[in-house]
Design an enzyme around this catalytic site. Structure first.
Site, short mmCIF file in Angstrom:
data_model
loop_
_atom_site.label_atom_id
_atom_site.label_comp_id
_atom_site.label_asym_id
_atom_site.label_seq_id
_atom_site.Cartn_x
_atom_site.Cartn_y
_atom_site.Cartn_z
N ASP A 37 0.85 -1.19 0.00
CA ASP A 37 0.00 0.00 0.00
C ASP A 37 0.89 1.24 0.00
N LEU A 39 -0.10 4.05 1.19
CA LEU A 39 -0.53 4.85 2.35
C LEU A 39 -0.85 6.28 1.92
N ASP A 63 4.18 2.17 -4.23
CA ASP A 63 3.18 2.65 -5.19
C ASP A 63 3.04 1.57 -6.26
N THR A 132 -15.87 -2.27 -9.43
CA THR A 132 -17.08 -1.62 -8.93
C THR A 132 -18.25 -1.77 -9.91
N ASP A 133 -19.46 -1.66 -9.37
CA ASP A 133 -20.65 -1.67 -10.26
C ASP A 133 -20.78 -0.37 -11.03
N GLU A 134 -20.02 0.66 -10.63
CA GLU A 134 -20.16 1.97 -11.30
C GLU A 134 -19.73 1.91 -12.76
N TYR A 157 -13.85 8.66 -11.99
CA TYR A 157 -13.54 7.45 -11.20
C TYR A 157 -13.99 6.20 -11.94
N LYS A 161 -11.89 2.98 -13.54
CA LYS A 161 -12.09 1.57 -13.13
C LYS A 161 -12.51 0.74 -14.35
N ASN A 187 -20.19 -0.28 -0.47
CA ASN A 187 -19.86 -0.92 0.82
C ASN A 187 -20.02 0.07 1.96
N ARG A 221 -28.65 3.85 -4.03
CA ARG A 221 -27.46 3.00 -3.95
C ARG A 221 -27.86 1.68 -3.30
N ASP A 287 -25.94 19.48 -6.29
CA ASP A 287 -25.78 18.08 -6.69
C ASP A 287 -24.35 17.80 -7.19
N GLY A 290 -22.85 15.15 -12.88
CA GLY A 290 -23.00 13.84 -13.55
C GLY A 290 -23.45 12.73 -12.61
P1 NAD Z 1 -9.96 3.16 -0.11
O1 NAD Z 1 -9.85 4.47 -0.79
O2 NAD Z 1 -10.49 3.09 1.26
O3 NAD Z 1 -8.53 2.45 -0.08
C1 NAD Z 1 -7.67 2.43 -1.19
C2 NAD Z 1 -6.30 1.96 -0.71
O4 NAD Z 1 -5.43 1.94 -1.84
C3 NAD Z 1 -5.67 2.87 0.35
O5 NAD Z 1 -5.10 2.10 1.39
C4 NAD Z 1 -4.58 3.61 -0.43
O6 NAD Z 1 -3.48 3.99 0.38
C5 NAD Z 1 -4.20 2.57 -1.47
N1 NAD Z 1 -3.61 3.16 -2.68
C6 NAD Z 1 -4.09 4.22 -3.39
N2 NAD Z 1 -3.27 4.49 -4.42
C7 NAD Z 1 -2.26 3.58 -4.35
C8 NAD Z 1 -1.12 3.33 -5.15
N3 NAD Z 1 -0.83 4.09 -6.23
N4 NAD Z 1 -0.30 2.31 -4.82
C9 NAD Z 1 -0.56 1.54 -3.73
N5 NAD Z 1 -1.61 1.75 -2.93
C10 NAD Z 1 -2.47 2.75 -3.24
O7 NAD Z 1 -10.80 2.25 -1.11
P2 NAD Z 1 -11.87 1.10 -0.80
O8 NAD Z 1 -13.19 1.73 -0.63
O9 NAD Z 1 -11.32 0.22 0.25
O10 NAD Z 1 -11.88 0.35 -2.21
C11 NAD Z 1 -10.95 -0.69 -2.48
C12 NAD Z 1 -11.20 -1.21 -3.89
O11 NAD Z 1 -12.53 -1.68 -4.00
C13 NAD Z 1 -11.05 -0.14 -4.97
O12 NAD Z 1 -10.43 -0.74 -6.09
C14 NAD Z 1 -12.47 0.28 -5.29
O13 NAD Z 1 -12.58 0.70 -6.62
C15 NAD Z 1 -13.21 -1.03 -5.08
N6 NAD Z 1 -14.63 -0.91 -4.67
C16 NAD Z 1 -14.99 -0.09 -3.63
C17 NAD Z 1 -16.32 -0.05 -3.23
C18 NAD Z 1 -16.78 0.82 -2.08
O14 NAD Z 1 -17.99 0.94 -1.84
N7 NAD Z 1 -15.89 1.42 -1.30
C19 NAD Z 1 -17.28 -0.81 -3.90
C20 NAD Z 1 -16.86 -1.62 -4.98
C21 NAD Z 1 -15.54 -1.67 -5.34
O1 DAU Z 2 -21.00 1.53 -6.16
C1 DAU Z 2 -19.70 1.29 -5.69
C2 DAU Z 2 -18.99 2.59 -5.42
O2 DAU Z 2 -19.58 3.15 -4.25
C3 DAU Z 2 -17.49 2.43 -5.24
O3 DAU Z 2 -16.92 1.97 -6.43
C4 DAU Z 2 -16.84 3.75 -4.83
O4 DAU Z 2 -15.46 3.56 -4.56
C5 DAU Z 2 -17.53 4.26 -3.58
O5 DAU Z 2 -17.00 5.52 -3.24
C6 DAU Z 2 -19.04 4.36 -3.80
O6 DAU Z 2 -19.36 5.43 -4.72
P1 DAU Z 2 -20.58 6.45 -4.47
O7 DAU Z 2 -20.30 7.69 -5.19
O8 DAU Z 2 -21.89 5.78 -4.70
O9 DAU Z 2 -20.42 6.65 -2.84
P2 DAU Z 2 -20.50 7.94 -1.91
O10 DAU Z 2 -20.47 7.44 -0.51
O11 DAU Z 2 -19.56 9.00 -2.31
O12 DAU Z 2 -21.98 8.49 -2.21
C7 DAU Z 2 -23.12 7.68 -2.01
C8 DAU Z 2 -24.33 8.50 -2.43
O13 DAU Z 2 -24.54 9.58 -1.50
C9 DAU Z 2 -24.19 9.16 -3.78
O14 DAU Z 2 -25.46 9.16 -4.44
C10 DAU Z 2 -23.78 10.60 -3.46
C11 DAU Z 2 -24.47 10.85 -2.15
N1 DAU Z 2 -23.78 11.77 -1.20
C12 DAU Z 2 -22.48 11.52 -0.91
C13 DAU Z 2 -21.80 12.33 -0.02
C14 DAU Z 2 -20.35 12.07 0.30
C15 DAU Z 2 -24.48 12.82 -0.61
O15 DAU Z 2 -25.68 13.02 -0.86
N2 DAU Z 2 -23.80 13.62 0.27
C16 DAU Z 2 -22.49 13.44 0.58
O16 DAU Z 2 -21.93 14.24 1.37
#
Ligand code: NAD
Ligand code: DAU
Length: 351
Positions: A37, A39, A63, A132-134, A157, A161, A187, A221, A287, A290
């Protein structure tokens, strides 16, 4: 000791990565787990204090774009498999600055694929790409994302992905690299950086700060407890088919406004506040550019083929999550000091 597998988990200090590292280190003592990582602001070794002393665990700060560093890790630890989570993960940050997302999510992924391809001479390996589903874009009121849904990413983003997913599949089709892929919905859970909706709202409710809802709050979501995502990755990594992608989700759709109201009520009860007190903090703000309207996953493939399903209801998972944040105030204070304050002001001041 000679290990059965030596698995490189990238991004293991992040939110989902730390849950996966914990699961793998504890469940598979005959595997070596190497957490690599960079970090960034999102990576935090405090997330892993309970496993850092285990003999089958190692941490490397690097990295994923750094070819020499990754080569060294493959050689020094004789890496047999990769589970790739490292990424820039926050949509709002990608809107402010897409280039970091291209570097880590696209260039970093291709760097890892290339090095795995060069080091692995047989098919007895797995490169599991966590996505991700995005990548599927935005749904209307009807329908679900299936594995066959055409990619239609809308944000920087999700575009990065989607690009990384295409490279992963390209390495499978072109070079025969043994890949697997998973595309998961939103998540939530412990150790999530409070830029994301649920931890941000929990933190603001605790501190009686405004609860910023983007637009009208009617975006939808599909939420999954992070521990269930980690268990799905474990299942796909071990039992999924090479060259396949699996959608992961919990059939758990909420509009943002309903979710935040539910959270307010549950936290009013826990904090001994009058019911309705926290809801008054809700503030509708500009908002997201996009803003995808709706995500919803069809998880039939993983449920039928790999017999995976979520272990908790949303109510149970959210309850555990809120309790964790209330019990771990030091964690949240540490991550919301310093740079977080600047980020928060920049992101929300003019909304
Ligand atoms: P996060 O942002 O919490 O963690 C990302 C980690 O990657 C961090 O520890 C960061 O230090 C590390 N990182 C970033 N750039 C790096 C680099 N260049 N080299 C090495 N390490 C690096 O993310 P998360 O929410 O834990 O998501 C993890 C994975 O799951 C991602 O690939 C994300 O696209 C995917 N994902 C996330 C969600 C969600 O809801 N959070 C849902 C579906 C998929
Ligand atoms: O679907 C999986 C994705 O879910 C992952 O791939 C991404 O890494 C993760 O960040 C997440 O993306 P979202 O954009 O859906 O998550 P976020 O928590 O940023 O936002 C969730 C919803 O809430 C979205 O519709 C935007 C809205 N939102 C978010 C924030 C931070 C608000 O209304 N207010 C806020 O302050």
């Amino acid at each position: 000791m000679s290990y059965k597998k030596s698995i490189l988990i990238t991004g293991g200090a992040g939110f989902i990565g730390s849950h996966l590292v914990r699961l793998m280190v504890n469940k598979y003592p005959d595997y070596r787990i190497v957490n690599l990582d960079k970090l960034t602001y999102a990576g935090n070794l405090e997330n892993l204090t309970d496993v850092e002393g285990e003999s089958n665990y190692a941490f490397v700060k690097a990295d994923i774009c750094d070819r020499n560093a990754i080569e060294e890790v493959f050689t020094n630890y004789d890496i047999t498999d990769v589970i790739h989570l490292a990424a820039e993960s926050h949509v709002d940050r990608s809107i402010e600055g897409p280039m970091e997302f291209v570097m880590t999510n696209v260039v970093g992924t291709v760097n890892l694929l290339q090095i795995a391809k060069e080091h692995w001479t047989s098919k007895e390996h797995v490169f599991h790409h966590v996505s991700t589903d995005e990548v599927y874009g935005s749904l209307g009121a009807e329908g679900l994302f299936e594995e066959t849904t055409a990619y239609d990413p809308r944000s920087p983003y999700s575009s990065s992905k989607a690009s990384s997913d295409h490279f992963v599949m390209a390495f499978y089709h072109t070079y025969g690299l043994p890949i697997k892929m998973s595309n998961c919905s939103n998540n939530y859970g412990s150790h999530q950086f409070p830029e994301k909706l649920i931890p941000l709202m929990i933190n603001n409710i605790v501190h009686k700060k405004p609860l910023p809802i983007y637009g009208k709050g009617d975006n939808i979501r599909d939420w999954l407890w992070v521990v269930d995502h980690a268990s799905a990755i474990d299942r796909i990594f071990h039992e999924g088919r090479i060259g396949e992608s699996y959608n992961v989700g919990g059939l758990n759709e909420w509009t943002n406004i309903e979710l935040v109201k539910f959270l307010c009520k549950s936290m009013d009860e826990k904090l001994g506040r009058e019911i309705g007190e926290s809801e008054k903090l809700i503030t509708f703000v500009k908002d997201r550019a996009g803003h995808d309207m709706r995500y919803a996953i069809d998880a039939t493939k993983i449920e039928k083929e790999l017999k995976w399903k979520p272990s908790v209801t949303f109510e149970e998972g959210l309850d555990k999550t809120v309790n964790w944040y209330l019990e771990n105030t030091e964690w949240i204070e540490a991550v919301t000091s310093g740079a977080y304050k600047d980020y928060y002001e920049g992101m929300y001041q003019n909304r």
